[in-house]
Structure formats: C-alpha cells, structure tokens
Design a protein around this motif. Sequence first.
Motif, short mmCIF file in Angstrom:
data_model
loop_
_atom_site.label_atom_id
_atom_site.label_comp_id
_atom_site.label_asym_id
_atom_site.label_seq_id
_atom_site.Cartn_x
_atom_site.Cartn_y
_atom_site.Cartn_z
N SER A 178 -3.97 5.44 6.19
CA SER A 178 -4.58 6.32 7.32
C SER A 178 -3.34 5.85 7.71
N LEU A 179 -1.69 5.47 7.28
CA LEU A 179 -0.62 5.35 7.59
C LEU A 179 0.25 7.00 7.17
N GLY A 180 -0.32 7.20 6.41
CA GLY A 180 0.05 9.39 6.65
C GLY A 180 1.19 8.77 4.86
N ARG A 181 1.11 7.58 3.73
CA ARG A 181 1.17 7.61 2.68
C ARG A 181 0.28 7.47 1.70
N GLY A 182 -0.50 8.12 1.26
CA GLY A 182 -1.11 8.70 -0.14
C GLY A 182 -0.42 8.63 -0.88
N ALA A 239 0.85 -1.22 0.05
CA ALA A 239 -0.75 0.03 0.07
C ALA A 239 0.50 1.16 -0.07
N GLY A 240 0.43 2.23 -0.96
CA GLY A 240 1.46 3.17 -1.14
C GLY A 240 2.87 3.50 -1.14
N GLY A 241 3.65 2.05 -2.11
CA GLY A 241 4.78 1.78 -2.02
C GLY A 241 5.26 0.76 -1.10
N GLN A 242 4.59 1.02 0.05
CA GLN A 242 5.50 -0.08 0.86
C GLN A 242 4.69 -1.45 1.56
N LEU A 280 12.05 4.42 16.60
CA LEU A 280 10.19 4.26 14.95
C LEU A 280 9.39 3.55 16.65
N ALA A 281 10.43 3.54 18.29
CA ALA A 281 9.24 2.77 18.83
C ALA A 281 7.37 3.73 19.39
N GLY A 282 8.05 4.91 18.95
CA GLY A 282 6.08 5.34 19.06
C GLY A 282 5.38 5.44 18.32
N MET A 283 5.88 4.54 17.24
CA MET A 283 4.67 4.85 15.99
C MET A 283 4.08 3.94 15.69
N ASN A 284 2.55 4.46 15.84
CA ASN A 284 0.92 4.22 16.24
C ASN A 284 0.69 2.88 14.96
N LEU A 314 7.41 -3.78 8.00
CA LEU A 314 6.34 -3.46 8.71
C LEU A 314 5.32 -4.26 8.97
N ILE A 315 4.74 -4.72 10.41
CA ILE A 315 3.78 -5.74 10.57
C ILE A 315 2.56 -4.98 11.08
#
Lengths: 723, 79
Positions: free
Chosen positions: A648-652, A601-604, A695-699, A714-715
């Motif tokens: 939703s993960l900010g990768r429009g 999604a979004g290239g990732q 990365l620890a704080g990544m929601n 990324l899981i």
Amino acid sequence: MNEFIAQFLVECRELVTQATDDLLALEEQGDDRERLDSAFRAFHTLKGAAGIVDFDAMGRALHAAEDVLAAVRSNAGQVTPQLIGDGLTCLDQVSQWLDAMQVDGEIPSGADAQADAVVRRFGQTIEAPGPKPATGAAAALHWAGDLQRRHADLGAQARAALRYAPAAEAFFRNEDPLATLAELPGLLVLEIEPPPSQPLETFDPFVCQLVFTALFSVEAGILQDLLAGKTGAEAVALSAGPDSGLPPVARNLIEAQRLLLADSNAEPTAGRTGSALRVAANVLQSLGRVEEAEKLGAIGRDGASAALEAILEGRFEGASTPGAVTTRSSHEATPRALRVDVERIDALVNLAGELTVAKNALGHAAALAISGGDPTALGALLKDQHAQLTRLVAALQRSVLNIRVLPLRTVFQRFPRLVREMVVTLGKPARLVTEGEDTEADKAVVESLFEPLLHVLRNALDHGVESADARVAAGKAPSATIHLRALRQGDRVIVEVEDDGGGIDIANVRRVALEREVATAAVLADMPDGEVADLIFAPGFSTAAEVTSLSGRGVGMDAVRIAVERMGGRVTLHSQPGVGTTVRFSLPFTVMMSAVMTVEAGGQMFGIPLEAIEQTLRLPRDRISLIGAAQAFVLRDRTVPLIDLAHSLGRGGGRDEAASANIVVTRSAGQWAGLEVDRVGDRMDVMLKPLEGLLAGMNGIAGTTLLGDGRVLLILDLQALLS
Amino acid sequence: MSVRLTDDGRVELHGACPSADAETLLAYLSEAKRTVDWRTCDTAHAAVVQVLVVSRAELLGPPLGAFLRQFVEPALKAQ
C-alpha cells in the motif's frame, strides 16, 4: 493582582511592542500593506483587551487610533508623520497606564482625561484631509444597522450580528456554511444575500457565492470564539437595550444613582438628589457627552429620577447618541510567539553550562586516547562520560519540551461564559465546575482542546442533562452539574467532562443506529452495550429527537473523536443510566514525543503509533480470506480488513507465501485494520518531525524521526492510510 | 437518493441532502421550470440551498428539518 489583569498586562505589552514596531516600519515604507494590517490588528486587539477588563478610557483612545488606521486601510487616508506620531503617543499613553496597573492592578485614575487628549489628537488628524471618508468601521456597521432595522421586532434580544461570506472554494473544502450556522447558539434570524443574477446553465453549483447575515441573542465574543478560523465571518456586537450608547460601567453607575433616588424608604433630600445627579453628570462628562452632563446639572430635584431614566433609555433631551455599535471582527492572525517562564529559560542556560563541561571532559578523554593511555581506564572514563551525557541530554529534552507546556486553564477559562450562554439558550439549569486547571500539557495539545471540549460540553447540556422537571422527578437537584476536570496520569493528560444527567439511552442508540444505517441489525444484535454507546461517535449519528440549534446534527461527537485522535489521544465514554455520562480524553502530555512500535515492510522501517495498536499476531495464510481484491481475517468474531503495508506504500516485494503472516492489528477512528508486515520491531519513544519539503505531500506518513544508526524512521498516519 | 424527480415533474428533496445533490438539483431546474418539494427534507447542504436561491424555484414546504423550517425557509421567502 488577579490573574486576569496579569494576563492582560502581559498581552498588552506584547501588542504595544508589535504596534510600535509596525508603526515605525510604516514610517519607513508608507505603503507596506502587511505592516499596516498588522498595526491595525494590534490596535484592534489592544482595544478588545481593554474592553475585557472594563478599561473604557483605554478602549476609547485606541478606538480613535484604530479609526484613523482603518481610513488608511480603506485608502481614504494616508500615512503621514503626524499619524505615526499620534499613534506612538497613543501607545506611550497605553504603556504608562499599563505601568500604573502593574503596581496595584487598578485602572489608573485620571485615565479618562488622558484618553480625551489622545482622542483629540486623532480628531484633528481625521478632520484635516478634505471631506471625511467613511471609515472601515462605519462601513461594517452599515449592514449590521440595516439588519437590525429590518428586524426591529427582535428589539433588545438581538445582541450580535454576523455577516458570513464563506470562501468561494468552501464547498470543495468540504465545509457546509449552513451547518456551521446551525451550530451557533442563539440564532434569531437568518438572511441570505442572493448571488448576482446569472443564467442557470452557466452557474457552477460548487462555487460558494452565498453571503449570510444573521442576528443572535448571544454576545459577539462567543460567535467570534466559535467562528475562529472560518474565513469571511465577521461578528459584531449590538449595544443592548433601547440604545443608551453607554458602556456597561457607565450604565451601572447611572443605574445605581437612579436606584438610590427611587428608594422609597428614604426621603429624597436635596443633598441626596444633588449628589446622585453630580455622579451621573460626571459619568457623562467622562464619556465626552459634555452637553448632556451640563443639562443634567441644571435639573432640579423633581425631575432627577426621570432624567436618569431617560439617560439610561437613550432618550434624554439633547442626547446625541454616538455609534450604536462597536465592531470586533473575528479571528485575528496571532503572531506565533510563546510566553516562557524565565525559570525555564534559566534551567536551559544551566544545562548548556553542564553540557559544555561534559564536552571538555570528552576532549580530555580524546587526548588521552591519542597519547596512548591505558585502554581500560580510558574505556571506564568514556563510559562514565557517556552516562553523564545521557543524563544531560535527557534533562535537555525535558526542559525543551517544558517550554512548550501550558496549563489547561488557558482553555478551561473560556468555558464558564460559553456554558452560561448555552444554559440560557436551552433553558436547562446547569453549572460548570472546573477542576485541575493547573494541569499542564503541551501547547499544541492545549490549543487543540477547545473545539472538541466545546462539542462535548454542548452535547452534555443538550442531550445528557434532563429538564429541571425530569430531574426533580428522578430525585435529583433541579440544576445539573457538569464537571470539567483535568489530571495528569503518567505521561498522559486526562481531561474529563462528567455530567449528572440521564446517561445514554442504549436502546435508543441501537434504534437510531439502525435507522440511520450506522450499523446493520446483525452487527447491532451482537454488540455489547458499551460498544453501542460508542456509536454516538460514528459519523452522522444524532440521538436528539429534534435537531436543536445548539448541538446541530450530531456531527459534533464524530468531530470530537477525530480531533482527539489527531493529537494522539483517545476518547472513551462511560455512561450509567440515570446517573450520568463521562467523556474522557486521554491525551499525550506532549505531541512531540510519541511512543511507536517499529515494523519492517518491503525493506523499510516504519513506526506505528503505539496508541493505535491493539495487538500483534502471527496468522497462518489459510486463515486470511480474499474478499474481491481485498483481504480480511476474523479476529474475536470481528472481520478485520488486512492491508499489505509494503504494497500500500508502493514498496512491493516478494513474500514467502508459505510462512504465516505477521500482522499488527490497529484501531484508528473506531476502524479496525490489520497491517501485514515482514517483521515486528521494538517499542520506542521518538520525537516526531513533521514532513517537510518534497516529502510534505506524502500520503499515509505522519512524520519522520532519526534512528540511532542514522536511518530514517517513517511514522505512519493510520487515518490517512486507511481512508 | 435524496433528490429525485417525481412523475408529475416536481423535484423532491428528501432526508439529508449532501453537497453532491446541488448538481443534480441544478440540472433538473435548468431543464424546465419546476417546483421543489422539500417537505421531507431534513437537512440541506449550503450548496443545495444556493441552487434554490439562484434558481428562484417555487418551493413547496415547509421543510421537515427544524433549522431549515425555522431559519432557511423564511430567508428564502424574504427574497
């Protein structure tokens, strides 16, 4: 040797090592607070362990050492070389006892005299510096004693006292200390210490300033287990009965002598009385109550029985009752260590050897390639070695994961005692049968199982099992049976709690769900019975007509599902009216390996935990409806919200609005959601690495893993993403 | 709403009172001396009970919830 003792020995040796290290470090740096605390904890835990196997002498010796350390901790004493020396002597003595026990599993004879010697050493250390300070333990007893005195009417019923001062930010952390208290079994009386008086205008209602004290009819150990992890909770055991100040073993011995004398069929001969008194006197002597022992020795045949009774009730003449209470504060921070079977380490050593051989073979192949050997032969050689390495790496992975494996016994064995207490509290006869304790699972899984299982067992006893009368009326045995079993199914570990109670009353669940607004009438009407039963896992649901102190307010089952899903597991429920209910956890064997489906999604690339995926589908865009700013679609008569993953993960990114949407339908915590992705990839097993550093704080991301081509996968953490 | 002001100036706690009610309750009790009627209160978050403790408001009980009735009300009365 019984397993309990074996475990005791292993644990104690670790603690002795820990305490020794700490004492030695303290000698180097007298003011190292951390070391002091750690040493205190080690002594304290050793004492607790001694209590568990009824090794009173060891408990006594350690208690003396602990007292001295407590004085140092409360700044009433100092770390002196003598103190360190005495502490080490105490530990040496403990080691010797452990060695003796290793041989035959029996508590060594003569331990009492040796313990006396240790206690005497510390006695001198305490008396030496000026007026005797109140030790930490004594201060702790103060409130417990006061509380007990204020509620003297409860008498012997009160077996434990609790002081609970939740952290100031407890409310922010979404904790409800009152709910915690309400869930504890055997609450007798509660007191609330008022915060210091302050004007209401400046009072901050979200800072917790409350201190609770309470008396309980269950043992302090149980409260400690249940409150593990709660800050500010201290549970203290109150000695049973009109205090005789006798440890249980001593009590039993003296009681046996009294019964011997009370035997009406036998004429109390002088010999019989004499021997009974001698045994009792020896018991007292061994406890250091020399004066009483001597008095007892002087008693004639006539007064013997009465004298023993008086000792048991703590009113024997000249009885100087020692401390009525023993403290055992809850939740020690345990050092993170893992006990590993030597065989498993050996397996790793062997693998390391084989890997070295494989590495050398590769070197040979490389040399061959450089010297321009035959490409076909070289290719075959490399292929062969790759296969070899694949096998070894897989074996290595298995072995490493096996190190983290524990039998479920470690968690199962805590339940019989807890269930026994619950049975007493509820007054419903029931027995717990455990099966498959040898089933193994990852340490993290085993250790996280205690709380959810406890909730389920509680609910089974409280809501599932009928009263004895109702059971007899239904043609069942009056005493209920609850099975707690574990089994391995492929790469899953199944843990089940099965009761033979009344089953779930589906009609009642429907009614309550409606009442508590867990679901609307329309939804409920269409819901099949199986799904209705599942509603007991919904937040805020409780079918108990009356809130009991045991199962609290229905927060339990909700918490169960969250806890199990956090481990990557699933909870299912099977209930048959009149026959019983089975709650089944299906857990991954290890939490480190997870099966994921990759999506783009979004290239990732992202990984979605496979256990959360219901299905994947392609949906024409006209079947997606806009609801306000959100999107949703209908799947099997269910409205499922649709989340654009990239967005939703900010990768429009641009999306081809003409093409149909690729959707992964997921279900997490009972919540359905569709994730729109660009592409659906493969299924793979990955070793999950928790997020670290920046990365620890990544929601919304649970962890990462490396892909074969070096890219990071990324899981997704669905629960976080959907909340 | 699980906390509300009645027409005659009493504060009523009703049903399950979450922690957010503590703020509202505190606001009502700071305005004037008011009686808190918790006869229909089923459960109350510790934050709510804390406001009751600190404000020393007069309570109209007994509360509905068993735990509140059996343990919390006596604890408040004992102060």
